[in-house]
Design an enzyme around this catalytic site. Structure first.
Site, short mmCIF file in Angstrom:
data_model
loop_
_atom_site.label_atom_id
_atom_site.label_comp_id
_atom_site.label_asym_id
_atom_site.label_seq_id
_atom_site.Cartn_x
_atom_site.Cartn_y
_atom_site.Cartn_z
N HIS A 430 0.83 -1.20 0.00
CA HIS A 430 0.00 0.00 0.00
C HIS A 430 0.88 1.26 0.00
CE1 HIS A 430 -3.75 2.25 1.19
NE2 HIS A 430 -2.83 3.11 1.59
N GLU A 431 1.84 1.33 0.92
CA GLU A 431 2.70 2.51 1.00
C GLU A 431 3.65 2.59 -0.19
OE1 GLU A 431 2.05 4.76 3.04
OE2 GLU A 431 0.66 3.61 4.28
N ASP A 507 -7.88 7.69 2.06
CA ASP A 507 -7.38 8.09 0.75
C ASP A 507 -8.52 8.34 -0.22
OD1 ASP A 507 -4.81 7.74 1.72
OD2 ASP A 507 -4.71 5.65 1.11
#
Length: 610
Positions: A430-431, A507
C-alpha cells in the site's frame, strides 16, 4: 483553584473549628464527670467510711443532678444521678444505718440569665458573618471573583517597563511588521501625524491561521512603543448574567483611558463579535449586548483618544460587518504562514538557546516543513531537544529532528505493536504504491520517508513527501496528481494481493473531496463550466440563516455533478494503475525493503529505480 484562595479557605475552616470548639466548651459544664463512678460505688464508699462531704447540684432538667463527693484522702469525684430526691433518701439511710458524720449540701437550681443563654449563639453568628466577609473580600481582590466584581474587566495590564518583547523577537513576518511600524511611530510621536490632520487607525485586526504569531505581534507593538498593554480574551467578556459583558467592556475602556496612550489587545475576538441576528433567540442575548457596547466604545459618541485596539482571529468570515468598518477596525493585516525564508528565520530564533550538531541544516529543515506555522516550528525544535535529552546528549543531532518531524507531522510511532505478517505485507505494498506515484508524478514529490511502522493516529504506515516549493495556489494538473497519489495504495493492494482492505478509506475520501472541489468550487469541469455550485457558503455557518436557506441546485445539475466527479476519479484511477503496472518491479522491491527495514529514506527509495 487559586493557591492563595485555597490557603484562605483552609484558614477559615480552622477558624470555624475554633469557634465551634469554644461553643462546645461553653455548653458543656460536665466534662469532669467520672462515668465509671456510680451510686453503687458511692454506697460502698459510705459503708467503708471513706467519704468526707457530699455536694449535690441540681440541673435545670429536674430531677437530674450532679453529685460531687470529697473523700477523706482529699480526692474528689463527680457523677450523675437521675433523681436527686431518691439520692438524698439513699444518703440519709446510709448515714443513719452506719452512724456516719458526713457533710451534705444541696444547692438550688441555677438558671442562667437570658444573656448567658444567647451568648454562645451570638458568638457563632458573628464568627460566621466575619468569615463570610473575609472570604468575599479575598475573592474580590483575587481577580473579580466576588459577586460585587462581576462587572469589572478581567484584562491583564503589562506596563511599559515589564514588556521586553520587540520586533527583533518576531521572525518571518517582515511585511506584517512594516504595517505595524506606523502604529509604533504614532504612539511615540503623535504630534507628527496630528499636525498633518492624519488619524491613526483606531483598530487593527490581525487575521491568520492558528500559531502564526498574531498575539506575539501585538505584544511586540506594545514593547516597541513603550506603552501599557491590556490583554484579554474574547470569552472573558461573556457571562451567564445579562449585562455583565457590556459592563466589562465599559470598565476595560475606562481603565485604558486612565493609562492612554495604550494598546488594548482582544484575543479570539470572534467569541464576542460574531454576526448579530444569527441565532434563534433574537437580539437580546448577552453576547450581542456585549458586542453593541464594544461598537459604541470603539467609535461612538465617546472619544477614546490614544487607545489603539488590536484583535486577533482566525474566523474573520463570521465577524459582524459593523465592527469591520473603517473607524473601528480600520486596518486588517493578514498574518500568513511563513515561506522558506521566514521559516528559516523562525528556526534561528527558536534554536538560539539550543546546542545544535554540525549535521543540522536549518535551511533544509525550513524547506521540508512547508505549511508549518511559527508555533509548529517551535514545537518541532522543542520535541527535538526532548529527544536529545532522553538519550542523555548535550546537543541536538539530525536524527532527533527527523524523529520529531515524524511525531509532529504523522504521530508517534508504535514500534512495540504486534502486527500480523499478512497485514505488514498489505501495508508495505500500500505505502509502496503511494511512494512510486509521488516519485514518478511531477509536482507532488519527491518522497522523504516511507514506513510501515504503525503510528498513534491509527495508521498502519505512512509515506511522507518532501515539497520542493511553497505553492501559493494549486493547478488543475496538481490536483489531478494528488488524486492519483491518493488512489495508489488501493491500486497496489488490488494488483498484488487480489483483495482490498479498509485501509484506503481515508485516501478515497481525500480523492473524492478533491474531485468534487474541482467541479463545484474551482470551475475546472469542461462539462459544467465556470460556475460555482457550492451550497455550504459562509452564511450557513449561522443556524438562524440556515433555516430559511433554499438549495440552489436542481436535480439534473446535482446528478451531472456526481457523474463528473466519478469521471474524474475513474480517469485518475486508470492512469495511476497504468503507472504502477509499468513500475511493478519497483513496487515489489520497495515492499520487500519495507518488510525488511520497516522504514526507508529518500536516497534508499530512489536507488530502487536505478
Amino acid at each position: 483553584m487559586n493557591r492563595n484562595l485555597r490557603r484562605s479557605l483552609i484558614s477559615y475552616l480552622l477558624l470555624f473549628a475554633v469557634i465551634f470548639g469554644i461553643l462546645a466548651l461553653v455548653q458543656n459544664n460536665n466534662q469532669n464527670v467520672d462515668t465509671g463512678y456510680t451510686e453503687t460505688s458511692f454506697t460502698q464508699d459510705m459503708k467503708d467510711g471513706n467519704i468526707k462531704s457530699v455536694s449535690v447540684q441540681q440541673n435545670a432538667e429536674i430531677p437530674t443532678g450532679t453529685v460531687e463527693i470529697t473523700k477523706k484522702g482529699g480526692a474528689s469525684v463527680r457523677f450523675y444521678v437521675t433523681d436527686v430526691k431518691e439520692f438524698q433518701k439513699l444518703f440519709d439511710t446510709l448515714v443513719e444505718e452506719e452512724n456516719l458524720d458526713v457533710d451534705f449540701d444541696m444547692s438550688d437550681v441555677v438558671r442562667p440569665s437570658l444573656i448567658e443563654r444567647l451568648l454562645p449563639y451570638l458568638i457563632g453568628v458573628v464568627g460566621i458573618i466575619v468569615v463570610m466577609m473575609m472570604l468575599a473580600g479575598t475573592q474580590g481582590s483575587g481577580g473579580g471573583g466576588s459577586m460585587m466584581n462581576f462587572g469589572r474587566s478581567r484584562a491583564q495590564m503589562t506596563d511599559e517597563d515589564s514588556n521586553k518583547l520587540t520586533f527583533d523577537d518576531v521572525a518571518g513576518l517582515k511585511e506584517e511588521k512594516e504595517d505595524l511600524e506606523e502604529v509604533v511611530d504614532f504612539l511615540r510621536n503623535p504630534s507628527k501625524y496630528l499636525e498633518l490632520g492624519a488619524r491613526i487607525p483606531k483598530g487593527i485586526l490581525l487575521v491568520g491561521p492558528p500559531g502564526t504569531g498574531k498575539t506575539l505581534l501585538a505584544k511586540a507593538v506594545a514593547g516597541e512603543a513603550k506603552v501599557p498593554f491590556f490583554s484579554i480574551s474574547g470569552s472573558d467578556f461573556v457571562e451567564m448574567f445579562v449585562g455583565v459583558g457590556a459592563s466589562r467592556v465599559r470598565d476595560l475602556f475606562a481603565e485604558a483611558k486612565k493609562n492612554s496612550p495604550c494598546i488594548v489587545f482582544i484575543d479570539e475576538i470572534d467569541a464576542v463579535a460574531r454576526r448579530r441576528g444569527s441565532g434563534l433567540g433574537g437580539g437580546h442575548d448577552e453576547r450581542e449586548q456585549t458586542l453593541n457596547q464594544m461598537l459604541v466604545e470603539m467609535d461612538g459618541f465617546n472619544v477614546n483618544e490614544g487607545i489603539i485596539v488590536m484583535a486577533a482571529t482566525n474566523r474573520v468570515d463570521i465577524l459582524d460587518p459593523a465592527i469591520l468598518r473603517p473607524g473601528r477596525f480600520d486596518r486588517k493585516i493578514a498574518v500568513t504562514r511563513p515561506d522558506v525564508k521566514g521559516r528559516e528565520d523562525i528556526l534561528k530564533v527558536h534554536t538560539k538557546n539550543k546546542k545544535l550538531a554540525e549535521d543540522i541544516d536549518l535551511h533544509e529543515i525550513a524547506r521540508t516543513t512547508a505549511g508549518f506555522a511559527g508555533a509548529d516550528l517551535e514545537n518541532l525544535m522543542n520535541e527535538s531537544a526532548i529527544n536529545a535529552a532522553k538519550e542523555s546528549r548535550k546537543f541536538i543531532i539530525k536524527s532527533d529532528v527527523d524523529k520529531a518531524f515524524i511525531k509532529v507531522g504523522i504521530g508517534t510511532e508504535r514500534k512495540s505493536r504486534l502486527v500480523p505478517e499478512k497485514e505488514r505485507k498489505i501495508t508495505a505494498y500500500h505505502e509502496a504504491g503511494h511512494a512510486i506515484l509521488f516519485h514518478v508524478l511531477e509536482g507532488v514529490g519527491p518522497v522523504y520517508t516511507v514506513s510501515i511502522i504503525p503510528t498513534g493516529e491509527g495508521a498502519a504506515g505512512y509515506t511522507m513527501p518532501l515539497p520542493e516549493n511553497d505553492n501559493v495556489f494549486n493547478t488543475k494538473g496538481k490536483i489531478l496528481q494528488d488524486i492519483k497519489v491518493s488512489l495508489g495504495g488501493r491500486i497496489a493492494e488490488e494488483m498484488i494481493m487480489d483483495d482490498i482492505t479498509t485501509g484506503a478509506s481515508q485516501d478515497i475520501k481525500q480523492a473524492t473531496a478533491a474531485a468534487r472541489a474541482m467541479v463545484v468550487k474551482y470551475g475546472m469541469s469542461e462539462e459544467l463550466g465556470l460556475i460555482n455550485y457550492e451550497t455550504d457558503n459562509e452564511e450557513e455557518t449561522f443556524v438562524g440563516r440556515d433555516i430559511g436557506h433554499r438549495r440552489m441546485l436542481g436535480e439534473a445539475t446535482a446528478t451531472a455533478i456526481d457523474k463528473e466527479v466519478k469521471r474524474i476519479v475513474d480517469e485518475c484511477y486508470a492512469e495511476a494503475r497504468s503507472i504502477l503496472e509499468e513500475h511493478v518491479d519497483v513496487l515489489h522491491k520497495c515492499a520487500e525493503r519495507l518488510l525488511e527495514k520497516e522504514r526507508i529514506d529518500r536516497e534508499e527509495f530512489e536507488s530502487l529505480f536505478a
